[in-house]
Design a protein around this motif. Sequence first.
Motif, mmCIF file in Angstrom:
data_model
loop_
_atom_site.group_PDB
_atom_site.id
_atom_site.type_symbol
_atom_site.label_atom_id
_atom_site.label_comp_id
_atom_site.label_asym_id
_atom_site.label_seq_id
_atom_site.Cartn_x
_atom_site.Cartn_y
_atom_site.Cartn_z
ATOM 1 N N LEU A 1 0.873 -1.336 0.077
ATOM 2 C CA LEU A 1 0.029 -0.325 -0.242
ATOM 3 C C LEU A 1 1.021 1.275 0.248
ATOM 4 C CD1 LEU A 1 -0.278 1.361 3.193
ATOM 5 C CD2 LEU A 1 -1.277 -1.245 3.763
ATOM 6 N N GLN A 2 2.213 1.644 0.935
ATOM 7 C CA GLN A 2 3.144 2.505 0.651
ATOM 8 C C GLN A 2 3.504 2.362 -0.485
ATOM 9 O OE1 GLN A 2 5.980 0.465 3.245
ATOM 10 N NE2 GLN A 2 5.192 2.484 4.902
ATOM 11 N N GLN A 3 3.992 1.838 -1.856
ATOM 12 C CA GLN A 3 4.267 1.967 -3.253
ATOM 13 C C GLN A 3 3.016 2.205 -3.560
ATOM 14 O OE1 GLN A 3 6.955 1.553 -4.388
ATOM 15 N NE2 GLN A 3 5.492 1.924 -6.828
ATOM 16 N N MET A 4 1.293 1.528 -3.602
ATOM 17 C CA MET A 4 0.478 2.388 -4.442
ATOM 18 C C MET A 4 0.058 3.838 -4.136
ATOM 19 S SD MET A 4 -1.656 -1.165 -3.697
ATOM 20 C CE MET A 4 -1.278 -3.046 -4.436
ATOM 21 N N ARG A 5 0.458 4.095 -3.276
ATOM 22 C CA ARG A 5 0.009 5.109 -2.552
ATOM 23 C C ARG A 5 1.449 6.265 -3.519
ATOM 24 N NH1 ARG A 5 -0.039 7.146 2.703
ATOM 25 N NH2 ARG A 5 -1.840 8.579 1.965
ATOM 26 N N SER A 6 2.129 5.915 -3.523
ATOM 27 C CA SER A 6 2.913 6.780 -4.262
ATOM 28 C C SER A 6 2.821 6.640 -5.845
ATOM 29 C CB SER A 6 4.630 6.640 -3.221
ATOM 30 O OG SER A 6 4.568 5.297 -4.223
ATOM 31 N N GLN A 7 1.957 5.820 -5.864
ATOM 32 C CA GLN A 7 2.104 5.888 -7.043
ATOM 33 C C GLN A 7 0.539 6.599 -7.474
ATOM 34 O OE1 GLN A 7 3.270 1.215 -8.089
ATOM 35 N NE2 GLN A 7 1.370 1.688 -9.309
#
Length: 245
Positions: A141-147
């Motif tokens: 979710l950290q990666q998805m939020r950054s995208q």
Amino acid sequence: MNEHKTLAELREKVGSAELNGKVAIVTGAGRGLGRCYALALAAAGASVVVNDADEKAAEGAAADITEGGGKAIAAPGRVGPEAEAQRLVETAVAEYGRLDIMVTNAGILRDRVSWKMSEEDFDAVIGTHLKGTWTCGKAALQQMRSQGEGGRLILIGSPAYQFGSFGQSNYAPAKAGIVALARTWSMELSRDKITVNVVVPTAMTAMTATIPVYKEWAEAYENGLPLPKVARTDHALGSPEDVTL
């Protein structure tokens, strides 16, 4: 178990490649349901990071995908520690440039009645199922939020959380915790367009084959025979493909 569908066979069932350009991680994907999830995602067009604690199993599942014309890379390792979860996400981003889907399927069993269960058996199951789901989901979710483009967290539950399960005072509460985790994440991530769902599968795999009442069915299924009608009607027990597709 009798579970080795090819990518081509799954592609026929999946149909359109609606996940072209998407990137998925599937934990515990070397065999059983996890392998089927990984192949189905690849059949729909996704690039897949195949994780499993068994290195050969992870590499074998990834090879099944690539030899069938899909995109996959093996990333063996035992989920639970946050560093391992972060490594999986970093592998996806380094190889494919992004992450869109995380399937937290990895799991183990250490079945014993509570008065005989060791602390180590309890911690191992909680650490793989519940903590492993949290660490992998958190990294994803950290990666998805950054995208900033949304994403999908798909957590794997079990009927044990609903009904209890004799000899599984570690596994059943771990699966109950995963449901609570999904509900919490769905609240926290709604503004980020990241959906969170729990799949509660019942399929004949190497894990369910350890259940004594399923022993004869498991042996027959392993030898290529179909599951009996009573398995499906009274136990809601199907094949990995029944769950996946």
